[in-house]
Design a protein around this motif. Sequence first.
Motif, PDB file in Angstrom:
ATOM      1  N   ASN A 262      -1.626  -3.370   4.222  1.00 20.69           N
ATOM      2  CA  ASN A 262      -1.491  -3.625   5.665  1.00 20.69           C
ATOM      3  C   ASN A 262      -1.470  -2.314   6.445  1.00 20.69           C
ATOM      4  OD1 ASN A 262       1.024  -2.668   5.066  1.00 20.69           O
ATOM      5  ND2 ASN A 262       2.142  -4.232   6.202  1.00 20.69           N
TER       6      ASN A 262
ATOM      7  N   ILE B 218      -1.534  -5.037  -1.698  1.00 20.37           N
ATOM      8  CA  ILE B 218      -1.540  -5.822  -0.461  1.00 20.37           C
ATOM      9  C   ILE B 218      -1.483  -4.786   0.664  1.00 20.37           C
ATOM     10  CG2 ILE B 218      -0.348  -7.604   0.881  1.00 20.37           C
ATOM     11  CD1 ILE B 218      -1.369  -8.738  -1.707  1.00 20.37           C
TER      12      ILE B 218
ATOM     13  N   GLY C 129       0.226   0.385   6.147  1.00 15.55           N
ATOM     14  CA  GLY C 129       1.449   1.083   6.520  1.00 15.55           C
ATOM     15  C   GLY C 129       2.696   0.634   5.796  1.00 15.55           C
ATOM     16  N   ILE C 130       3.791   1.260   6.165  1.00 19.57           N
ATOM     17  CA  ILE C 130       5.122   0.955   5.644  1.00 19.57           C
ATOM     18  C   ILE C 130       5.695  -0.113   6.581  1.00 19.57           C
ATOM     19  CG2 ILE C 130       7.404   1.920   5.138  1.00 19.57           C
ATOM     20  CD1 ILE C 130       5.982   4.729   5.167  1.00 19.57           C
TER      21      ILE C 130
ATOM     22  N   ASP D   4       0.824  -1.211   0.000  1.00 18.48           N
ATOM     23  CA  ASP D   4       0.000   0.000   0.000  1.00 18.48           C
ATOM     24  C   ASP D   4       0.858   1.260   0.000  1.00 18.48           C
ATOM     25  OD1 ASP D   4       0.681  -0.944   2.590  1.00 18.48           O
ATOM     26  OD2 ASP D   4      -0.826   0.327   3.535  1.00 18.48           O
ATOM     27  N   SER D   5       1.974   1.204   0.707  1.00 18.37           N
ATOM     28  CA  SER D   5       2.867   2.359   0.705  1.00 18.37           C
ATOM     29  C   SER D   5       3.481   2.542  -0.684  1.00 18.37           C
ATOM     30  CB  SER D   5       3.967   2.157   1.749  1.00 18.37           C
ATOM     31  OG  SER D   5       5.051   2.992   1.475  1.00 18.37           O
TER      32      SER D   5
END
Length: 568
Positions: A472, A470, A474-475, A445-446
């Motif tokens: 989640n 994918i 966050g990083i 996502d990042s």
Amino acid sequence: MEELTGAQLIAEVLKAQNVEYMFGIVGVPIIEVAMAAQAAGIKYVGMRNEQAACYAASAIGYLTGRPAVCLVVSGPGLIHALGGMANANMNCWPVVVIGGSSDQNQETTGAFQEFPQVEACRLYSKFSARPGSLVMIPAVVEKAVRSSIYGRPGACYIDIPGDMVNARVDRKTVRFPSCCPPPPASLASNHELSKAVTVLKQAQRPLLIIGKGAAYGRAENEIKELVELSGLPFVPTPMGKGVLPDDHPNCVAAARSRALLQADVVVLLGARLNWILHFGFPPRFSPDVKLIQVDICAEELSNNVRATAALLGDVRAVVGQLVEILRSNTWTYPADTEWWTNLKEKMASNAQISKALSLQNTLPMNYYTAFHHIAELLPKDCIIVSEGANTMDIGRTMLLNYFPRRRLDAGTFGTMGVGPGFAIAAAVLEQAQHTGRRVVCVEGDSAFGFSGMEVETMCRYKLPVIIIVINNNGIYSGVNTETWREMEKMGDMTTIAPPVTLLPEARYEQVMCAFGGHGYLVRTVEELCTALQQSLSETATPSLINVLIDPTSDRKQQEFPWLTRSNL
Ligand code: ADP
Ligand code: MG
């Protein structure tokens, strides 16, 4: 008298040098360059950020062996492209960047978007030049194309003063260079070859490492012969995956750490001993490992580890030489050695761990479950683009490649944001060649956020890219919605929110819907499979599948911490 503009000269020469694709963002002063390129038969793809345009152009270079152009405006346009140039150069991929710049008589006066562009590009390229006059354009363009693919491939820059674009010149006064042929293949010396064969024959625990130089160098047939003739085990690097299929019986990728650590002879085919291969140093490699190194770049030989045999030359040609010698020696590495038993045992136990993780049926899903089901549905011949931290690392082990040059990822420079540009380039190529092969872009996502607006480009050109985010939150990792809400209640998020977090359950699929593509939000295995099947059946529209996974999901236990380097 036939007059040509500067723009027409650039376009005509590029086309004559077999440059078929241009990616960029137009504006003053280079709009006419893009128009002339189209008129000359070059495909032009307008992107939304110069960085992504440069990623796209460099992916064409990697996939075809002929550079594409990244066309940008002066100043900030060129500066945005530097990220793409650096990425291309670090990966040894050819690309030609053409930047508009201030007029010839305005240099150093504080002109609009004035910047020392030729100097700025020098650090990121093999060649950086500004033609001194209109009649010099053809020679500079030919040199940029040639330099990008001869020797170690890389980025080249051409600076075009704005006033040259529409200036005219009599065709008769211009010298047009002929088309530059593909690079001549260089061969390794007999002396080094016989050293290599001697070392190889004495090896107890030999290992081939197949790098993206071998993929770029189209060495797949020769390497297949080498592996099948010699019986040697091999491990691909991330983009070396697919030179030989990941399910080849000699592929020991599932025992990678053990194979690297215990090998006594490593044959390195077009890969550098940099961080990706843990520098060739202990504790990841044996301190006594003997190295047989094949590379086109003399300066690369013996970097970090002294090569016992330094095979300087084109990987395809040199592996061909090795095959010939081994064939005349009728030498094979036996299949019943302790080394093979050792590797096979490790592969089996690693496979079991991944399998157990991928069969966990938790909600939200973990990475392994998501990848397991994605892998089951992907066509074998698809192009997999991948970036993100865990998404890329876990995806690399779970998503198999069966053909060469079908994996594009963050690469040598670990660049995030490359995915959409790479996917666009691959999809444009497949579309032009009517292969029907799909491009699947698996993004964290990042990572998706860096170049997310390129989904508009995909929709505009009807490129049926499938983006799988994918997610989640966050990083590396994020937090779930409840935790996020609690944090919001506590006060100022700039002092509270962990720097690695992103908005939980962000609706990335709606970005795709905004431009007419298909968007899916999925939480369960069933939803994921249905969305992916539907996306695969859509052949003219891009899709984005937003897969909400467990924000605490992680990689399985690793034997070594990331980027381990001993203090030798
Ligand atoms: P990986 O990421 O797979 O480890 P690298 O990018 O580190 O691969 O290394 C690729 C290597 O391949 C570079 O050192 C480059 O000089 C080399 N290379 C590129 N093209 C060829 C070729 N045609 N023949 C031999 N070596 C090549
Ligand atoms: Mg993430």
